[in-house]
Design a protein around this motif. Structure first.
Motif, short mmCIF file in Angstrom:
data_model
loop_
_atom_site.label_atom_id
_atom_site.label_comp_id
_atom_site.label_asym_id
_atom_site.label_seq_id
_atom_site.Cartn_x
_atom_site.Cartn_y
_atom_site.Cartn_z
N ALA A 94 0.82 -1.21 0.00
CA ALA A 94 0.00 0.00 0.00
C ALA A 94 0.85 1.26 0.00
O ALA A 94 0.48 2.28 -0.60
N ILE A 95 2.01 1.20 0.67
CA ILE A 95 2.88 2.38 0.72
C ILE A 95 3.59 2.58 -0.62
O ILE A 95 3.65 3.69 -1.17
N ILE A 96 4.15 1.50 -1.18
CA ILE A 96 4.86 1.62 -2.46
C ILE A 96 3.87 1.81 -3.60
O ILE A 96 3.88 2.82 -4.29
N ASP A 97 3.04 0.83 -3.80
CA ASP A 97 1.91 0.88 -4.74
C ASP A 97 2.29 1.49 -6.09
O ASP A 97 1.77 2.54 -6.48
N PRO A 98 3.22 0.87 -6.84
CA PRO A 98 3.58 1.47 -8.14
C PRO A 98 2.45 1.40 -9.15
O PRO A 98 2.31 2.28 -9.99
N GLY A 99 1.65 0.35 -9.09
CA GLY A 99 0.58 0.21 -10.07
C GLY A 99 -0.45 1.31 -9.96
O GLY A 99 -0.88 1.89 -10.96
N ALA A 100 -0.87 1.64 -8.72
CA ALA A 100 -1.87 2.68 -8.54
C ALA A 100 -1.33 4.05 -8.96
O ALA A 100 -2.04 4.86 -9.55
N GLY A 101 -0.04 4.31 -8.67
CA GLY A 101 0.53 5.59 -9.09
C GLY A 101 0.58 5.73 -10.59
O GLY A 101 0.27 6.79 -11.15
N ARG A 102 0.95 4.64 -11.27
CA ARG A 102 0.99 4.68 -12.73
C ARG A 102 -0.40 4.85 -13.31
O ARG A 102 -0.61 5.62 -14.26
N ALA A 103 -1.37 4.17 -12.74
CA ALA A 103 -2.75 4.31 -13.22
C ALA A 103 -3.26 5.73 -13.02
O ALA A 103 -3.96 6.27 -13.87
N GLN A 104 -2.89 6.34 -11.89
CA GLN A 104 -3.33 7.71 -11.64
C GLN A 104 -2.70 8.67 -12.64
O GLN A 104 -3.37 9.58 -13.15
N ARG A 105 -1.42 8.47 -12.94
CA ARG A 105 -0.77 9.35 -13.92
C ARG A 105 -1.39 9.18 -15.30
O ARG A 105 -1.59 10.17 -16.02
N GLU A 106 -1.68 7.94 -15.70
CA GLU A 106 -2.33 7.73 -16.98
C GLU A 106 -3.70 8.37 -17.04
O GLU A 106 -4.10 8.94 -18.06
N GLN A 107 -4.43 8.30 -15.93
CA GLN A 107 -5.75 8.93 -15.90
C GLN A 107 -5.63 10.45 -16.01
O GLN A 107 -6.41 11.09 -16.73
N GLU A 108 -4.67 11.04 -15.31
CA GLU A 108 -4.49 12.49 -15.39
C GLU A 108 -4.08 12.90 -16.80
O GLU A 108 -4.53 13.93 -17.31
N GLU A 109 -3.23 12.09 -17.47
CA GLU A 109 -2.82 12.42 -18.83
C GLU A 109 -4.00 12.32 -19.79
O GLU A 109 -4.16 13.18 -20.68
N ALA A 110 -4.85 11.32 -19.61
CA ALA A 110 -6.03 11.19 -20.47
C ALA A 110 -6.98 12.36 -20.27
O ALA A 110 -7.55 12.89 -21.24
#
Length: 445
Positions: A380-396
């Motif tokens: 939960a602290i590292i969570d690379p997948g959620a961070g990447r998904a959030q960046r992709e959503q912001e870019e979209a």
């Protein structure tokens, strides 16, 4: 031993003694059946007016105030009006099934209430009996089955109408009932594990010391599923007027339409009674010192009705506050959220129950539990997948905002006077001139 076999053995061992019900004379069974029928009719009439008055209060309106004292006989007047209205059968309808469908929808709603315990053992005309019409070793499964049969009436109503929109509404009902009954059944499993029985009377008895509302995830799952099961807002997709005109009962009128209305409100009372029985101790008073003496005689009936009214108020509160969901959101919520959460919760409760009853050396279990919790915290602290998904959503979202139409690209009419004189002259000659954005201050008329 598997969790299922353990659950079945516990259910067989925990069944209460309901022999007092089997000894009831026929006249007493008939009295209790008529009492249950009358109770459901009165609760339906009450719930309709109660809903209209509560929603009116939320919206700062008056609400029903004409028929009866303060308008409390409004639903009775509406029922009489429906019975006196003309009964219309569409020309393309399958008449026998069209007439039978409302009955199939309403009758199971009455039958489901047969296994609900209203109170403890009392004396009726000198006969000792339970305030319950019947009880079975698998009463909760009977309740689920009776609630499921009602959807056949909705499907047949839509199909027999000979119209497209009622058919779509009935198909939505079938998908909705199947989806949310799975989540409802999963919400019951934790109660079965702790009660050791599937009998409604046994479940109420097992909550003498603490209510199963403490199994909070199961309670929340059931409350959400029961709203979806009864087609109530925000889950009233089979009757979505914006898409289906009126849903499966679009072609119905008069008393047949009243039967569907009756089935909806009786189902609302039934699922509220099931929630009261399984999670709020049934007819028992709250486990508070000083109230334990109010659990005998006819007084527990008051506790049961009070808890029932609390759930009915929750139904009305949701209708007055929440908007209707889209159909895809509704189905995704049932299959992708409620059912997975229910499965995980059942496994957790079964594991904890087995650990509580059968494990003596708990040190390895505690160490393993700590390791699992630590791994989950690290992820939960590292969570690379959620961070990447959030960046992709912001870019979209950024790309969508850049490609959206802008007011700066819209051709505006020329202002009067000044630099527009040449434009007007050109327009007189048949030329078309557009003032580009940013060439001067806009002037709107």
């Amino acid at each position: 031993m598997t969790g299922t076999s353990t659950l079945l053995i516990a259910a067989n061992m925990g069944d209460p003694d309901t022999s007092v019900l089997t000894d009831d004379p026929f006249w007493l069974i008939l009295i209790k059946a008529v009492a249950v029928f009358a109770f459901l009719l009165v609760m339906t009439l009450f719930a309709i007016v109660f809903e209209r008055k509560v929603v009116a209060k939320m919206q700062q309106r008056v609400g029903p105030n004409r028929h009866g004292p303060r308008g409390w006989l409004q639903s009775l007047a509406d029922g009489v009006k429906l019975m006196l209205k003309e009964d219309i059968v569409p020309a393309l309808a399958d008449k026998p099934i069209f007439i039978l469908a409302p009955v199939i929808s309403a009758v199971p709603a009455f039958l489901a209430f047969a296994c609900i315990p209203f109170g403890p053992e009392v004396s009726i005309f000198g006969e000792r009996t339970l305030l319950q019409l019947a009880d079975l070793p698998v009463s909760v499964l009977y309740l689920l089955a009776a609630a499921s049969v009602g959807v056949y009436g909705l499907i047949l109503a839509g199909w027999s109408s000979g119209s497209t929109y009622p058919l779509l509404g009935s198909l939505r009902s079938a998908a909705q009932i199947i989806s949310y009954e799975v989540a409802m059944g999963l919400a019951f499993v934790a109660v079965f594990i702790y009660a050791g029985t599937l009998s409604t009377a046994g479940i109420v008895q097992s909550q003498h010391d603490w209510w199963y509302v403490a199994l909070l995830p199961s309670f929340i799952l059931y409350v959400i599923a029961m709203v979806g099961e009864t087609n109530r807002t925000p889950f009233d997709l089979p009757e979505a007027e914006g898409e289906l005109v009126g849903g499966f009962h679009t072609e119905y009128s008069s008393i047949k339409f009243a039967f569907f209305f009756l089935a909806e409100y009786i189902n609302m009372v039934t699922v509220s009674a099931i929630a009261t029985t399984l999670f709020l101790g049934g007819w028992q008073p709250p486990p508070i010192p000083g109230l334990s003496g109010l659990d005998h005689g006819w007084f527990p009936l008051i506790w049961f009705v009070a808890k029932l009214l609390l759930f009915i108020f929750v139904f009305i509160w949701l209708r007055g506050t929440l908007p209707r969901l889209r159909y895809d959101q509704f189905m995704a919520f049932g299959w992708k959220v409620l059912i997975p959460v229910g499965l995980v919760w059942v496994v957790a409760v079964a594991t904890f129950r087995a650990y509580q009853e059968h494990v003596t050396d708990r040190t390895p279990w505690l160490i393993g539990f700590g390791v699992v919790v630590g791994i989950l915290l690290i992820v939960a602290i590292i969570d690379p997948g959620a961070g990447r998904a959030q960046r992709e959503q912001e870019e979209a979202e950024r790309e969508r905002a850049e490609s959206a139409p802008s007011l700066d690209r819209i051709p505006w009419p020329p202002p009067s006077g000044g630099p527009a004189a040449g434009v007007l002259a050109g327009r007189d000659k048949g030329n078309t001139t557009v003032i580009p954005a940013g060439s001067g201050p806009r002037q709107e008329s």
